[in-house]
Design a protein around this motif. Structure first.
Motif, short mmCIF file in Angstrom:
data_model
loop_
_atom_site.label_atom_id
_atom_site.label_comp_id
_atom_site.label_asym_id
_atom_site.label_seq_id
_atom_site.Cartn_x
_atom_site.Cartn_y
_atom_site.Cartn_z
N GLY A 57 0.56 -0.98 0.19
CA GLY A 57 -0.07 0.02 -0.19
C GLY A 57 0.44 0.98 0.19
O GLY A 57 0.17 2.10 -0.42
N ARG A 58 2.37 1.48 0.77
CA ARG A 58 2.93 2.79 0.59
C ARG A 58 3.61 2.29 -0.96
O ARG A 58 4.36 1.30 -1.64
N PRO A 59 4.02 3.74 -1.64
CA PRO A 59 4.25 3.85 -3.75
C PRO A 59 6.02 3.76 -3.12
O PRO A 59 6.59 3.82 -1.70
N LEU A 60 6.61 3.25 -3.65
CA LEU A 60 7.35 2.89 -3.86
C LEU A 60 8.37 4.02 -4.67
O LEU A 60 7.68 4.05 -5.44
N GLU A 61 9.39 4.50 -4.47
CA GLU A 61 9.96 5.63 -5.28
C GLU A 61 11.88 5.67 -4.81
O GLU A 61 12.09 5.21 -4.51
N LEU A 62 12.08 5.76 -6.43
CA LEU A 62 13.44 5.71 -6.58
C LEU A 62 13.87 7.58 -6.48
O LEU A 62 13.77 8.23 -6.18
N VAL A 63 15.43 7.26 -6.00
CA VAL A 63 16.63 8.66 -5.19
C VAL A 63 17.21 8.90 -5.87
O VAL A 63 18.64 7.97 -5.98
N VAL A 64 17.56 9.29 -7.09
CA VAL A 64 18.66 8.84 -8.21
C VAL A 64 19.53 9.87 -8.02
O VAL A 64 19.29 10.67 -7.82
N ARG A 65 21.03 9.16 -8.39
CA ARG A 65 22.05 9.60 -7.96
C ARG A 65 22.90 9.53 -9.21
O ARG A 65 23.09 8.39 -9.97
N ASP A 66 23.36 10.41 -10.16
CA ASP A 66 24.05 10.05 -10.74
C ASP A 66 25.63 10.21 -10.94
O ASP A 66 26.52 10.94 -9.94
N THR A 67 26.49 8.94 -11.15
CA THR A 67 27.67 8.50 -10.61
C THR A 67 28.70 8.80 -11.26
O THR A 67 29.65 9.26 -11.20
N ALA A 68 28.05 9.07 -12.27
CA ALA A 68 29.35 10.28 -13.88
C ALA A 68 30.59 9.15 -13.95
O ALA A 68 32.03 9.52 -14.08
N ALA A 69 30.92 7.50 -13.54
CA ALA A 69 31.69 6.89 -13.33
C ALA A 69 32.70 7.39 -12.79
O ALA A 69 33.94 6.99 -12.74
N ASP A 70 32.46 8.04 -11.97
CA ASP A 70 33.76 8.53 -10.46
C ASP A 70 33.25 7.19 -9.54
O ASP A 70 32.01 7.94 -8.29
N PRO A 71 34.28 7.39 -8.98
CA PRO A 71 34.18 5.33 -7.84
C PRO A 71 33.85 7.40 -6.57
O PRO A 71 32.99 7.01 -5.54
N ARG A 72 34.44 8.27 -5.86
CA ARG A 72 34.66 9.27 -5.31
C ARG A 72 32.66 10.03 -5.20
O ARG A 72 31.85 9.99 -3.82
N LYS A 73 32.41 10.30 -6.57
CA LYS A 73 30.99 10.32 -6.39
C LYS A 73 29.83 9.43 -6.14
O LYS A 73 28.88 9.79 -5.38
N ALA A 74 29.87 8.72 -6.02
CA ALA A 74 29.60 7.52 -6.22
C ALA A 74 30.00 6.17 -4.48
O ALA A 74 28.31 6.76 -3.24
N GLU A 75 30.46 7.04 -3.67
CA GLU A 75 31.05 6.91 -2.21
C GLU A 75 30.01 7.83 -1.77
O GLU A 75 29.16 7.50 -0.76
N ALA A 76 29.89 9.36 -1.69
CA ALA A 76 29.36 10.14 -1.05
C ALA A 76 27.92 10.59 -1.55
O ALA A 76 26.80 10.86 -1.37
N ALA A 77 27.43 9.67 -2.72
CA ALA A 77 26.21 9.46 -2.59
C ALA A 77 25.53 8.33 -2.19
O ALA A 77 24.84 8.14 -1.41
N VAL A 78 26.78 7.34 -1.75
CA VAL A 78 26.22 6.24 -0.60
C VAL A 78 25.80 7.08 0.00
O VAL A 78 24.94 6.59 1.21
N ASP A 79 26.75 7.02 0.60
CA ASP A 79 26.44 8.17 2.42
C ASP A 79 25.58 9.37 2.18
O ASP A 79 24.74 8.96 3.64
N GLU A 80 24.72 9.84 1.20
CA GLU A 80 23.57 10.89 1.37
C GLU A 80 22.60 9.94 0.96
O GLU A 80 21.86 10.18 2.22
N LEU A 81 22.70 8.83 0.27
CA LEU A 81 21.05 8.47 0.35
C LEU A 81 20.84 7.59 1.39
O LEU A 81 19.83 7.26 2.40
N GLY A 82 22.45 6.95 2.25
CA GLY A 82 22.66 6.93 3.18
C GLY A 82 21.33 7.67 4.28
O GLY A 82 20.70 6.85 4.98
N ARG A 83 22.35 8.44 4.83
CA ARG A 83 21.25 9.81 5.55
C ARG A 83 20.23 10.22 5.85
O ARG A 83 19.39 10.43 6.47
#
Length: 370
Positions: A57-83
């Motif tokens: 009954g609850r909607p599923l929602e994507l929160v999209v982050r662009d990694t731009a093929a950059d490992p550091r951007k991916a790490e920062a995105a995981v940090d942010e999404l985790g928070r």
């Protein structure tokens, strides 16, 4: 999973959404076309989940982050999404980026379902937090090596750039070929211009050249140089990493895009579910969907089933990987511990060796499977 009812006929979704974080390469130097297909599959999966009533009954929602093929951007995105409190992470195409994301997800205790990256060593140590749909590189690339040997190629060159992913691929190919009487010659694209590759191929008397390089460059320039050299008219060019899968490859190379075998992860023929999703993805993308789009859709199908069965608690999600049994577009998905792989692994998605037909480059020919 059958055809979901349209939203007006399905259960109404309400309440706070269940969020999943999506890691996708959507800007250069990431492979943007792959990211676009991955996101299309993820979004279609979410749309269908919500049309069928969401997550209890609850909607599923994507929160999209662009990694731009950059490992550091991916790490920062995981940090942010985790928070932000996402229940789980999904996606990523580039192996080196997925490896960085997996390490961060493991450290933070956030479940991560990797849809598309194949590097065997996605994590350094065994983890309960990460699962993967794409087959491990060692599995697919050994199938590709067997295809080369079966086609009569035992003296093979690789045009390679420096990266963990390419180095891993070279090791897999070299070991597998050597055990069967084949030879692998490495050409360092950090030191060679694309035009200089031709002289090396002549000097080493190879019959096949594999592109283990960035895309579109230098891969496209290497193809043009080799195809334009009269001395190399009989040489086969291959691309195990899948560069010719996408329409941009044909747009850049025209007829030269054909007859370059690559790996893709699709079945010989689709189930009714796969055929329905293929049609929906084709409409969404306005072109034939790549295997990456199906990986995105299947990843959402798995997470939706896990969320319905186990709720949005992160520990319960991570603990559910070995109990998953979901019908995906390319077969039934179950996770296990594959030898040499430290994450929960679907063993295996179907693997094909495919090329573009020289007579009709828009059409793909299946040359082998495993």
């Amino acid at each position: 999973m059958g055809r979901p009812p349209p939203p007006s006929e399905g259960e109404r979704t309400g309440g706070a959404p269940v969020q999943i974080g999506a890691l996708v390469p959507l800007s250069p130097p990431g492979w943007v076309e792959a990211g676009r297909h991955l996101l299309a599959g993820l979004e279609l999966g979410v749309r269908e989940v919500n049309a069928a009533g969401g997550i209890t009954g609850r909607p599923l929602e994507l929160v999209v982050r662009d990694t731009a093929a950059d490992p550091r951007k991916a790490e920062a995105a995981v940090d942010e999404l985790g928070r932000l409190g996402v229940a789980a992470l999904v996606g990523e195409y580039h192996s080196v980026v997925a490896r960085a994301a997996a390490a961060k997800a493991d450290a933070l205790g956030v479940p991560f379902l990797c849809s598309s990256a194949v590097l065997d060593a996605l994590t350094d140590e065994p983890t309960e937090w990460v699962a993967r749909l794409a087959p491990a590189q060692s599995h697919g690339w050994r199938i590709y090596a067997d295809f080369l040997l079966g086609a009569g190629h035992s003296r093979i060159a690789v045009a390679a750039q420096s990266s963990v992913y390419w180095t891993s691929g070279i090791g897999i190919l070299r070991d597998h070929l050597a055990s069967r009487g084949g030879t692998l010659i490495e050409l360092d694209m950090g030191a060679l211009a694309p035009a200089a590759v031709c002289d090396e191929l002549v000097d080493h008397r190879v019959t096949a050249l594999l592109l283990l390089t960035g895309y579109p460059e230098p891969a496209v320039s290497i193809v043009r140089s080799v195809r334009g050299d009269r001395r190399l008219g009989e040489i086969m060019i291959g691309a195990p990493a899948g560069q010719p899968e996408f329409a941009e490859w044909k747009a850049l190379l025209g007829d030269g895009s054909a007859a370059i075998p690559f790996l893709r992860y699709l079945p010989e023929r689709f189930s009714p579910l796969g055929a329905r999703v293929e049609a929906a993805l084709r409409e969404r993308l306005a072109e034939a969907p790549s295997f990456v789009a199906f990986e995105g859709y299947d990843a959402v199908a798995v997470l939706a089933e896990v969320l319905r069965s186990h709720g949005a608690d992160r520990e319960r999600i991570a603990g559910s990987w070995p109990r998953v049994s979901v019908e995906g577009t390319r077969g039934r998905i179950r996770f296990s511990r594959a030898p040499g792989v430290n994450v929960w692994q679907w063993a295996w998605a179907p693997v094909q060796v495919v090329d573009r037909d020289p007579a009709e480059p828009e059409r793909f020919r299946v040359l082998g499977a495993g």
